[in-house]
Design a protein around this motif. Structure first.
Motif, PDB file in Angstrom:
ATOM      1  N   ILE A 226       0.734  -1.229   0.355  1.00  0.00           N
ATOM      2  CA  ILE A 226       0.015   0.123  -0.185  1.00  0.00           C
ATOM      3  C   ILE A 226       0.717   1.286   0.222  1.00  0.00           C
ATOM      4  CG2 ILE A 226      -2.049   1.409   1.109  1.00  0.00           C
ATOM      5  CD1 ILE A 226      -2.868  -1.806   2.692  1.00  0.00           C
ATOM      6  N   LYS A 230       0.892   4.336  -2.558  1.00  0.00           N
ATOM      7  CA  LYS A 230       0.191   5.645  -2.180  1.00  0.00           C
ATOM      8  C   LYS A 230       1.828   6.151  -2.706  1.00  0.00           C
ATOM      9  CE  LYS A 230      -0.781   6.187   2.059  1.00  0.00           C
ATOM     10  NZ  LYS A 230      -1.297   6.746   3.195  1.00  0.00           N
ATOM     11  N   ARG A 240      -2.304   7.699   7.657  1.00  0.00           N
ATOM     12  CA  ARG A 240      -2.787   6.219   7.733  1.00  0.00           C
ATOM     13  C   ARG A 240      -4.309   6.283   7.906  1.00  0.00           C
ATOM     14  NH1 ARG A 240       1.309   2.962   9.449  1.00  0.00           N
ATOM     15  NH2 ARG A 240       2.833   4.364  10.422  1.00  0.00           N
ATOM     16  N   SER A 262      -7.377   5.971  -4.474  1.00  0.00           N
ATOM     17  CA  SER A 262      -8.550   6.222  -3.440  1.00  0.00           C
ATOM     18  C   SER A 262      -8.171   5.009  -2.011  1.00  0.00           C
ATOM     19  CB  SER A 262     -10.459   6.344  -3.399  1.00  0.00           C
ATOM     20  OG  SER A 262     -11.013   6.538  -2.554  1.00  0.00           O
ATOM     21  N   THR A 263      -7.878   6.253  -0.727  1.00  0.00           N
ATOM     22  CA  THR A 263      -7.389   5.133  -0.035  1.00  0.00           C
ATOM     23  C   THR A 263      -8.777   5.949   0.958  1.00  0.00           C
ATOM     24  OG1 THR A 263      -5.933   6.511   0.861  1.00  0.00           O
ATOM     25  CG2 THR A 263      -5.639   5.144   0.072  1.00  0.00           C
ATOM     26  N   GLU A 270      -5.302   0.425   5.650  1.00  0.00           N
ATOM     27  CA  GLU A 270      -6.450   0.836   4.390  1.00  0.00           C
ATOM     28  C   GLU A 270      -6.436   0.133   3.273  1.00  0.00           C
ATOM     29  OE1 GLU A 270      -3.526   5.798   4.043  1.00  0.00           O
ATOM     30  OE2 GLU A 270      -2.482   3.990   4.385  1.00  0.00           O
ATOM     31  N   SER A 271      -8.260   0.466   2.870  1.00  0.00           N
ATOM     32  CA  SER A 271      -8.092   0.041   1.931  1.00  0.00           C
ATOM     33  C   SER A 271      -8.124   0.276   0.606  1.00  0.00           C
ATOM     34  CB  SER A 271      -9.809  -0.896   1.717  1.00  0.00           C
ATOM     35  OG  SER A 271     -10.529  -0.711   0.363  1.00  0.00           O
ATOM     36  N   VAL A 272      -7.392   0.171  -0.880  1.00  0.00           N
ATOM     37  CA  VAL A 272      -7.513   0.810  -1.751  1.00  0.00           C
ATOM     38  C   VAL A 272      -8.195   0.294  -2.607  1.00  0.00           C
ATOM     39  CG1 VAL A 272      -5.174   1.414  -3.519  1.00  0.00           C
ATOM     40  CG2 VAL A 272      -4.842   1.306  -0.756  1.00  0.00           C
TER      41      VAL A 272
END
Length: 560
Positions: A226, A230, A240, A262-263, A270-272
């Motif tokens: 992740i 980013k 975060r 988008s996170t 974190e969901s991405v």
């Protein structure tokens, strides 16, 4: 297989994945545009004229030279090194005219190259044989580096931002993320989902509107994976706990691909979600979107009006923006000023001024639309009418001689009229400016390569009306599954449409504030609802009946 050069800068690493080009089919390693044909036969013919050898069968490969080009680079550029001959690297290419790819290979291998053309099928076999590494295999090979204590999986918040940055810059991790993106683009993925859970990290690709779970990478790679995304999308790697948005631009097979990232913070990290915007895969004409000929003619008459308002309605993900992009592309004329305001700008349209909404700086649909009117436009596209202020300005703009396109979130075409009135627009003004409303849904298209007719199942028959059953004669189409569609039986998507043109009777009804059910009998005789349009597409072998019923169920429920 060699790893990426760890001495490369972060920007160089991103460039190795791909950089934007001047347009969809031009590319260059030194910044100059070079036209690259994409038609197989024209490529072959031009290669013959230029003296470039063309092979029908895969040549023998000297194994050591394979390591000169990394797997993700070879897949991206569609190049396989064959041998070294007279100090030159001989490479097989599916498109030897792609000079940008050739220049990049020459730079990476640090020697001049000789290009060979290779038949697409033979090239695919060669690529699978020598560059069989996939994201799943690479993630599996990295799984052995997991923290044996297991603390890392449950204490991700304790990892310092500098450590994440260091892990995200590791060459193997860079290659893993690159392969994830490359495989997603190759599989026609619209969205890549990375979802963290307590003991696993899920990867899902949305293909033809349906999420497909991929082999998961090991949980301990979550912070680095992740973090790498980013970094590539320009986000704050140390933050975060708040949602972030970013953007990645890359070049894939000579074309520009934009990725919106988008996170959001969740319970386990974190969901991405990465929305892949591949302009070359966007069908910018109504026929490719699945609109039948009589509806296209009606739509052409609507969008050719000198002024007024045309609405496209449907839920999120129903293809509204794509339909309006197709309309704008058809209307493009250097003698007309066309301006759009969108949230966000999904695809760049040639010759059209596009404005991205920026609420943080005070640029909303309403404020943007006010300023657009001072730009002397002929045609305006408002990404979405969300509030009464935007609706009122849009209607006033249509009254003063502008052609306005916009979208609304309603279940069917006639409901858009009531939605505008609910927003505070006067019924007589809506009746004056509205020229038409198109409602749509999307379903999966049957793969043409493996399409076949089969007896219709009883579970489908009982859901169809007698008039609909007559169209099928007891048989329906399906995709049996093949290499092209990855065994799914579907390849691409198709729209189901209903179009209402505002006639004199409807204008009177709108002025009298009639609801959608009362307006329906006032529509023209050739008006058909989405379900009927979809059922006809299924009868023609373009989609399955189950797809039509699934996509139009909400409209049917509301109408019953």
């Amino acid at each position: 297989m060699s790893e990426s050069d760890p001495t490369m800068s972060m920007q160089d690493q991103i460039q190795s994945l791909g950089a934007p080009t001047t347009n969809g089919d031009t590319s260059s390693a030194n910044g100059h545009a070079v036209h690259v044909p994409t038609d197989d036969e024209s490529i072959r013919q031009r290669c013959v004229l230029l003296g470039i050898d063309w092979l029908e069968k895969a040549p023998e490969v000297d194994k050591p030279v394979i390591e000169l080009i990394e797997s993700d680079t070879a897949v991206r550029l569609r190049v396989v090194p064959i041998r070294i001959e007279d100090e030159r690297l001989v490479v097989a290419m599916i498109n030897p005219l792609d000079t940008a790819a050739a220049d990049e290979v020459s730079t990476l291998a640090q020697r001049p190259i000789t290009r060979l053309g290779l038949d697409a099928k033979a090239f695919g076999e060669l690529m699978r044989e020598h560059y069989g590494t996939t994201a799943a295999r690479m993630a599996e090979s990295l799984a052995g580096d997991a923290d044996e204590s297991g603390d890392l999986e449950h204490n991700l918040d304790a990892i310092d931002a500098d450590d994440i940055h260091r892990m995200a810059e590791q060459p193997t991790l860079i290659n893993l993320v690159n392969l994830l993106l490359l495989e997603a683009i190759q599989q026609r993925t619209s969205d890549v989902h990375i979802e963290p859970f307590e003991n696993e990290l899920k990867i899902k690709y949305r293909v033809d509107g349906v999420l497909q779970e991929q082999p998961p990478p090991p949980k301990h790679l979550q912070p680095a994976l992740i973090g790498r995304i980013k970094i590539m999308s320009g986000m704050n790697i140390a933050e975060r706990y708040v949602p972030q948005d970013g953007h990645i631009t890359l070049r894939f097979e000579g074309r520009k691909v934009d990725i919106r990232v988008s996170t959001v913070p969740t319970l386990y990290g974190e969901s991405v979600v990465m929305r892949i915007l591949d302009k070359s895969a966007l069908p910018l004409d109504l026929q490719h979107l699945g609109m039948r000929e009589d509806l296209r003619d009606e739509m052409d008459r609507l969008i050719s009006k000198p002024h007024g308002m045309v609405l496209v309605t449907g839920p999120t993900g129903s293809g509204k923006t794509t339909t309006l992009y197709a309309a704008l592309s058809k209307l493009y004329d250097p003698r007309k000023k066309i301006i759009t305001i969108e949230d966000p700008v999904e695809y760049e349209l040639h010759g059209i001024n596009q404005i991205p909404v920026n609420p943080k700086r005070g640029l909303t649909f309403a404020t943007g639309l006010r300023h657009i009117l001072r730009q002397d436009p002929d045609i305006i596209f408002v990404g979405e009418i969300r509030d009464s202020e935007t609706a009122e300005i849009a209607i006033r703009s249509a009254l003063t001689g502008h052609l306005i396109f916009s979208t609304l979130h309603t279940n069917d075409a006639l409901s858009s009229i009531g939605r505008l009135i609910d927003m505070g627009c006067e019924p007589f003004l809506v009746a004056s400016v509205l020229e038409g409303a198109l409602a749509q849904r999307l379903g999966r298209r049957i793969c043409e390569k493996c399409r076949e007719r089969i007896p219709m199942g009883e579970d489908v028959q009982h859901r169809l009306r007698p008039a609909e059953l007559e169209l099928f004669d007891g048989m329906e189409y399906r995709g049996a599954g093949c290499d092209q569609c990855n065994g799914s039986g579907f390849y691409g998507r198709i729209g189901f449409f209903e179009l209402v043109r505002i006639n004199a009777a409807l204008r009177r009804g709108i002025t009298e504030s009639l609801n959608a059910a009362e307006l329906a009998p006032l529509t023209s005789s050739n008006y058909t609802v989405m379900r009927q349009d979809g059922i006809q597409a299924a009868a023609n072998g373009l989609t399955r009946i189950s797809e039509v019923l699934r996509a139009t169920q909400d409209v049917e429920d509301e109408g019953d």
